[in-house]
Design a protein around this motif. Sequence first.
Motif, mmCIF file in Angstrom:
data_model
loop_
_atom_site.group_PDB
_atom_site.id
_atom_site.type_symbol
_atom_site.label_atom_id
_atom_site.label_comp_id
_atom_site.label_asym_id
_atom_site.label_seq_id
_atom_site.Cartn_x
_atom_site.Cartn_y
_atom_site.Cartn_z
ATOM 1 N N ARG A 277 45.347 43.870 31.695
ATOM 2 C CA ARG A 277 46.111 44.748 32.602
ATOM 3 C C ARG A 277 45.547 46.169 32.584
ATOM 4 O O ARG A 277 45.449 46.821 33.629
ATOM 5 C CB ARG A 277 47.589 44.750 32.216
ATOM 6 C CG ARG A 277 48.308 43.436 32.484
ATOM 7 C CD ARG A 277 49.809 43.609 32.440
ATOM 8 N NE ARG A 277 50.285 44.037 31.122
ATOM 9 C CZ ARG A 277 50.628 43.210 30.144
ATOM 10 N NH1 ARG A 277 50.522 41.897 30.325
ATOM 11 N NH2 ARG A 277 51.071 43.677 28.997
ATOM 12 N N ASN A 278 45.189 46.641 31.408
ATOM 13 C CA ASN A 278 44.608 47.978 31.324
ATOM 14 C C ASN A 278 43.279 48.047 32.064
ATOM 15 O O ASN A 278 42.992 49.027 32.768
ATOM 16 C CB ASN A 278 44.404 48.374 29.860
ATOM 17 C CG ASN A 278 45.707 48.669 29.142
ATOM 18 O OD1 ASN A 278 46.705 49.009 29.768
ATOM 19 N ND2 ASN A 278 45.704 48.532 27.828
ATOM 20 N N MET A 279 42.465 47.014 31.897
ATOM 21 C CA MET A 279 41.176 46.990 32.589
ATOM 22 C C MET A 279 41.361 46.963 34.103
ATOM 23 O O MET A 279 40.614 47.600 34.845
ATOM 24 C CB MET A 279 40.362 45.786 32.119
ATOM 25 C CG MET A 279 39.945 45.840 30.658
ATOM 26 S SD MET A 279 38.714 47.109 30.302
ATOM 27 C CE MET A 279 37.246 46.295 30.929
ATOM 28 N N GLU A 280 42.369 46.244 34.552
ATOM 29 C CA GLU A 280 42.655 46.196 35.996
ATOM 30 C C GLU A 280 43.052 47.583 36.501
ATOM 31 O O GLU A 280 42.604 48.019 37.565
ATOM 32 C CB GLU A 280 43.765 45.186 36.262
ATOM 33 C CG GLU A 280 44.081 45.001 37.733
ATOM 34 C CD GLU A 280 45.148 43.949 37.975
ATOM 35 O OE1 GLU A 280 45.538 43.770 39.148
ATOM 36 O OE2 GLU A 280 45.597 43.316 36.994
ATOM 37 N N ARG A 281 43.898 48.280 35.744
ATOM 38 C CA ARG A 281 44.287 49.641 36.150
ATOM 39 C C ARG A 281 43.078 50.555 36.226
ATOM 40 O O ARG A 281 42.980 51.416 37.111
ATOM 41 C CB ARG A 281 45.307 50.214 35.161
ATOM 42 C CG ARG A 281 45.703 51.667 35.457
ATOM 43 C CD ARG A 281 46.695 52.203 34.448
ATOM 44 N NE ARG A 281 46.112 52.367 33.122
ATOM 45 C CZ ARG A 281 45.398 53.422 32.737
ATOM 46 N NH1 ARG A 281 45.150 54.408 33.599
ATOM 47 N NH2 ARG A 281 44.919 53.507 31.520
ATOM 48 N N LEU A 282 42.128 50.358 35.311
ATOM 49 C CA LEU A 282 40.952 51.223 35.248
ATOM 50 C C LEU A 282 39.858 50.814 36.235
ATOM 51 O O LEU A 282 38.854 51.525 36.366
ATOM 52 C CB LEU A 282 40.378 51.190 33.821
ATOM 53 C CG LEU A 282 41.289 51.767 32.731
ATOM 54 C CD1 LEU A 282 40.744 51.425 31.350
ATOM 55 C CD2 LEU A 282 41.445 53.267 32.889
ATOM 56 N N GLY A 283 40.056 49.680 36.909
ATOM 57 C CA GLY A 283 39.024 49.221 37.831
ATOM 58 C C GLY A 283 37.775 48.727 37.122
ATOM 59 O O GLY A 283 36.661 48.821 37.647
ATOM 60 N N LEU A 284 37.947 48.201 35.919
ATOM 61 C CA LEU A 284 36.832 47.697 35.122
ATOM 62 C C LEU A 284 37.017 46.206 34.868
ATOM 63 O O LEU A 284 38.115 45.681 35.028
ATOM 64 C CB LEU A 284 36.754 48.442 33.782
ATOM 65 C CG LEU A 284 36.550 49.957 33.859
ATOM 66 C CD1 LEU A 284 36.720 50.586 32.488
ATOM 67 C CD2 LEU A 284 35.169 50.286 34.445
ATOM 68 N N SER A 285 35.948 45.536 34.447
ATOM 69 C CA SER A 285 36.056 44.096 34.219
ATOM 70 C C SER A 285 35.377 43.712 32.912
ATOM 71 O O SER A 285 34.423 44.359 32.462
ATOM 72 C CB SER A 285 35.420 43.312 35.370
ATOM 73 O OG SER A 285 34.040 43.603 35.460
ATOM 74 N N ALA A 286 35.901 42.657 32.318
ATOM 75 C CA ALA A 286 35.318 42.084 31.110
ATOM 76 C C ALA A 286 35.766 40.636 31.023
ATOM 77 O O ALA A 286 36.842 40.269 31.516
ATOM 78 C CB ALA A 286 35.765 42.858 29.870
ATOM 79 N N THR A 287 34.964 39.813 30.402
ATOM 80 C CA THR A 287 35.355 38.441 30.116
ATOM 81 C C THR A 287 36.198 38.440 28.849
ATOM 82 O O THR A 287 35.811 39.038 27.842
ATOM 83 C CB THR A 287 34.112 37.562 29.901
ATOM 84 O OG1 THR A 287 33.303 37.590 31.081
ATOM 85 C CG2 THR A 287 34.509 36.120 29.586
#
Length: 438
Positions: A277-287
Amino acid sequence: MNTETLAARRVVLDLLESVLRRSVPLDDALDQHRGLAGLEPRDRAFVRLLTATVIRRLGQIDAVVMSMLARPDLPKGGVLDILRVSAAQLLFLGTPAHAAVDTGVELAVGKGLAGMKGLINAVLRRMAREGAELVAAQDAGRLNTPDWLWLSWRQHYGTGHTRAIVDAHLVEAPLDITVKGDPRAWAERLEATLLPTGTLRRAAGGSVTELPGFGEGAWWVQDAAAALPARLLGDVAGLNVIDLCAAPGGKTAQLAAAGARVTAVDRSAPRLERLSRNMERLGLSATTVVADAARWQPDELADAVLLDAPCSATGTIRRHPDVARLKTPEDVGRLSTVQRRLLDRAIDMVKPGGMVVYCTCSLQPEEGDEQLSKLLSRRQDVMVEPVIPVDLAYGPDADATALAPLVTDAGDVRTSPGHWADLGGLDGFFMTRLRRTA
């Protein structure tokens, strides 16, 4: 005393019961308390402040309470916690004496302790008269530090450095922010201080989500020391990087923002969901991979691995004062075994020539430089890649001289709550950069 005020203080009593008697971490106790959400935002903030103050200043508070009693031991359970809550308000939060005393008495009645009203009233009235003078004469840092931590730190760091650590623990930590880019511009917009590492620092307090840039995903909250391990990997753009024990995700976000292809591994599915969820807010991606890092095997070896290993967290006491009351020397021994296993696995996951950064947010030598020494003695396929101060700087014009105290003679990084005291301190971390040689 109005109903809301009493309700907030009853929640504080519940939280102290959870932390001090059932060994529940304060953050978990706050998340689990059903009554907290029903309070007004101002009262919720006060609950957190008051509970943390009691725990942070527990040694001082208990010493004052003891001095007010005729008997040579502290009262038990609910009576003691009521005295602690009232003492924190009287001695450290500036609550008017009549309000703190009256609240203490009313809490006793509400807890079925009406028979103790006289004792509580007498102790608190005397504390209102004499408490400030007693506190002024106390050795605050020593009183609030459990013996095992004091002795461990004094042996490893010396008395002077230990004094700096325990004094830093008396002050609430500031709010540290990592930005995706342009730290100077965001420092101005957020009215923050730009640290030499690139972290932005503001005074604690207020709503984080209401600050500029939060909603648009421009930054995330991360202690300045916690932001350093990812920087030790250097330029990771285009590299495959594994972040072990990744949640809550600050380092994952740093690596992704720097252009790495990140695989974030953590054994806790809920914590990884929060990371996502945090990565989505930041517009970033990770597996993301839900797995025990000690058993998980990647499909291919990585270019780099970052291991922020589970630890005693004694470096975070200024942010989490309950750590000093919950952790024991036995925890350090148990976690050191876990760290050894994870460190070996991290090295096995990286390509020959690749890099591993190992770090713990602990001040205990068993989880830091001693762990590294044991690794180097048992494995011939890894070597230390020494850190120099400029490796920690956010740019060529940053003040590298301010970073030099964070780098050890051996080329590792050791941050301490006593570092940068005039700027608000740092969490205590050990970090080392390793190169796989075979």
